[in-house]
Design a protein around this motif. Structure first.
Motif, PDB file in Angstrom:
ATOM      1  N   SER A  10       7.227  23.178 -36.316  1.00  0.00           N
ATOM      2  CA  SER A  10       6.412  22.902 -37.499  1.00  0.00           C
ATOM      3  C   SER A  10       6.151  21.406 -37.626  1.00  0.00           C
ATOM      4  O   SER A  10       6.909  20.580 -37.128  1.00  0.00           O
ATOM      5  CB  SER A  10       7.117  23.427 -38.746  1.00  0.00           C
ATOM      6  N   MET A  11       5.065  21.085 -38.308  1.00  0.00           N
ATOM      7  CA  MET A  11       4.620  19.697 -38.432  1.00  0.00           C
ATOM      8  C   MET A  11       4.258  19.432 -39.881  1.00  0.00           C
ATOM      9  O   MET A  11       3.578  20.235 -40.512  1.00  0.00           O
ATOM     10  CB  MET A  11       3.390  19.537 -37.532  1.00  0.00           C
ATOM     11  N   SER A  12       4.746  18.321 -40.429  1.00  0.00           N
ATOM     12  CA  SER A  12       4.343  17.925 -41.773  1.00  0.00           C
ATOM     13  C   SER A  12       4.068  16.428 -41.766  1.00  0.00           C
ATOM     14  O   SER A  12       4.671  15.683 -41.007  1.00  0.00           O
ATOM     15  CB  SER A  12       5.440  18.264 -42.790  1.00  0.00           C
ATOM     16  N   THR A  13       3.113  16.010 -42.581  1.00  0.00           N
ATOM     17  CA  THR A  13       2.770  14.595 -42.614  1.00  0.00           C
ATOM     18  C   THR A  13       3.172  13.994 -43.944  1.00  0.00           C
ATOM     19  O   THR A  13       3.145  14.648 -44.977  1.00  0.00           O
ATOM     20  CB  THR A  13       1.252  14.374 -42.411  1.00  0.00           C
ATOM     21  N   SER A  14       3.562  12.733 -43.871  1.00  0.00           N
ATOM     22  CA  SER A  14       3.891  11.975 -45.062  1.00  0.00           C
ATOM     23  C   SER A  14       3.347  10.578 -44.816  1.00  0.00           C
ATOM     24  O   SER A  14       3.896   9.829 -44.010  1.00  0.00           O
ATOM     25  CB  SER A  14       5.407  11.995 -45.259  1.00  0.00           C
ATOM     26  N   GLY A  15       2.213  10.253 -45.424  1.00  0.00           N
ATOM     27  CA  GLY A  15       1.570   8.968 -45.152  1.00  0.00           C
ATOM     28  C   GLY A  15       1.121   8.920 -43.706  1.00  0.00           C
ATOM     29  O   GLY A  15       0.456   9.833 -43.228  1.00  0.00           O
ATOM     30  N   ASP A  16       1.532   7.878 -42.996  1.00  0.00           N
ATOM     31  CA  ASP A  16       1.162   7.741 -41.592  1.00  0.00           C
ATOM     32  C   ASP A  16       2.278   8.205 -40.659  1.00  0.00           C
ATOM     33  O   ASP A  16       2.258   7.913 -39.468  1.00  0.00           O
ATOM     34  CB  ASP A  16       0.775   6.288 -41.281  1.00  0.00           C
ATOM     35  N   TYR A  93       7.530  10.901 -36.115  1.00  0.00           N
ATOM     36  CA  TYR A  93       6.577  10.428 -35.108  1.00  0.00           C
ATOM     37  C   TYR A  93       5.534   9.538 -35.777  1.00  0.00           C
ATOM     38  O   TYR A  93       5.022   9.882 -36.844  1.00  0.00           O
ATOM     39  CB  TYR A  93       5.896  11.630 -34.444  1.00  0.00           C
ATOM     40  N   SER A  94       5.257   8.398 -35.158  1.00  0.00           N
ATOM     41  CA  SER A  94       4.239   7.469 -35.669  1.00  0.00           C
ATOM     42  C   SER A  94       3.381   6.984 -34.515  1.00  0.00           C
ATOM     43  O   SER A  94       3.837   6.929 -33.372  1.00  0.00           O
ATOM     44  CB  SER A  94       4.884   6.237 -36.310  1.00  0.00           C
ATOM     45  N   ILE A  95       2.145   6.611 -34.832  1.00  0.00           N
ATOM     46  CA  ILE A  95       1.276   5.939 -33.868  1.00  0.00           C
ATOM     47  C   ILE A  95       0.989   4.550 -34.418  1.00  0.00           C
ATOM     48  O   ILE A  95       0.653   4.391 -35.589  1.00  0.00           O
ATOM     49  CB  ILE A  95      -0.040   6.715 -33.653  1.00  0.00           C
ATOM     50  N   LEU A  96       1.158   3.538 -33.557  1.00  0.00           N
ATOM     51  CA  LEU A  96       0.926   2.154 -33.949  1.00  0.00           C
ATOM     52  C   LEU A  96      -0.216   1.575 -33.138  1.00  0.00           C
ATOM     53  O   LEU A  96      -0.351   1.873 -31.946  1.00  0.00           O
ATOM     54  CB  LEU A  96       2.179   1.309 -33.719  1.00  0.00           C
ATOM     55  N   ARG A  99      -1.568  -4.114 -32.838  1.00  0.00           N
ATOM     56  CA  ARG A  99      -0.917  -5.144 -33.652  1.00  0.00           C
ATOM     57  C   ARG A  99       0.392  -4.649 -34.264  1.00  0.00           C
ATOM     58  O   ARG A  99       1.029  -5.354 -35.029  1.00  0.00           O
ATOM     59  CB  ARG A  99      -1.872  -5.635 -34.747  1.00  0.00           C
ATOM     60  N   GLY A 100       0.758  -3.402 -33.971  1.00  0.00           N
ATOM     61  CA  GLY A 100       2.015  -2.869 -34.490  1.00  0.00           C
ATOM     62  C   GLY A 100       1.891  -2.228 -35.855  1.00  0.00           C
ATOM     63  O   GLY A 100       2.892  -1.907 -36.487  1.00  0.00           O
ATOM     64  N   ASN A 101       0.655  -2.028 -36.340  1.00  0.00           N
ATOM     65  CA  ASN A 101       0.457  -1.383 -37.633  1.00  0.00           C
ATOM     66  C   ASN A 101       0.374   0.125 -37.445  1.00  0.00           C
ATOM     67  O   ASN A 101      -0.293   0.602 -36.527  1.00  0.00           O
ATOM     68  CB  ASN A 101      -0.847  -1.874 -38.285  1.00  0.00           C
ATOM     69  N   LYS A 102       1.010   0.871 -38.350  1.00  0.00           N
ATOM     70  CA  LYS A 102       0.926   2.324 -38.283  1.00  0.00           C
ATOM     71  C   LYS A 102      -0.495   2.759 -38.595  1.00  0.00           C
ATOM     72  O   LYS A 102      -1.144   2.210 -39.471  1.00  0.00           O
ATOM     73  CB  LYS A 102       1.884   2.970 -39.287  1.00  0.00           C
TER      74      LYS A 102
END
Length: 135
Positions: A10-16, A93-96, A99-102
């Motif tokens: 399952s996958m859930s998102t919270s912000g980025d 999990y995040s993607i940046l 410049r290192g920003n999410k």
């Protein structure tokens, strides 16, 4: 090719951030071709960082909460290669960007990069991709 979900759970998102939850020892895979640039068992409960070259931009996938890491720094990965296993907790999990920003991961899942000659696409889509993402 498009980014694929790194887990079948399952996958859930919270912000980025995206949280994936799956059974213990279920596999975690690389969402896109790339190179593992960092592995740490102690950072954030198990960190894997993968750099993806998308042609006109470079982004980084970052996984936290991976107790069973199966990749190493410098390893070239293909999309779908196994990089770790779940433990008893969800992984974050995040993607940046470069410049290192999410960035919003939803911007990468379901979008195509690179070779536009894969068929099944409307004829006008490759031009639109070039306009949006550069050559």
């Amino acid at each position: 090719p498009k980014f694929i979900k790194p887990s079948s759970g399952s996958m859930s998102t919270s912000g980025d951030d995206v949280e994936f939850n799956d059974n213990s020892m279920s596999k975690i895979v690389s969402p896109y071709n790339g190179v593992t640039t960092k592995v740490s068992l102690t950072d954030c409960g198990g960190r894997i960082v993968i750099r993806h070259d998308l042609g006109s931009e470079t982004v980084t996938s970052e996984f936290c909460g991976v107790p069973n890491i199966l990749t190493y720094t410098g390893e070239k990965l293909s999309q779908g290669d196994k990089i770790g296993n779940f433990g008893s907790s969800p992984i974050k999990y995040s993607i940046l960007d470069s410049r290192g920003n999410k960035v919003n991961p939803k911007d990468y899942f379901g979008k195509s990069y690179g070779d536009t000659n894969t068929g099944n696409k409307p004829k006008d889509k490759p031009m639109l991709e070039r306009v949006l993402f550069g050559d």
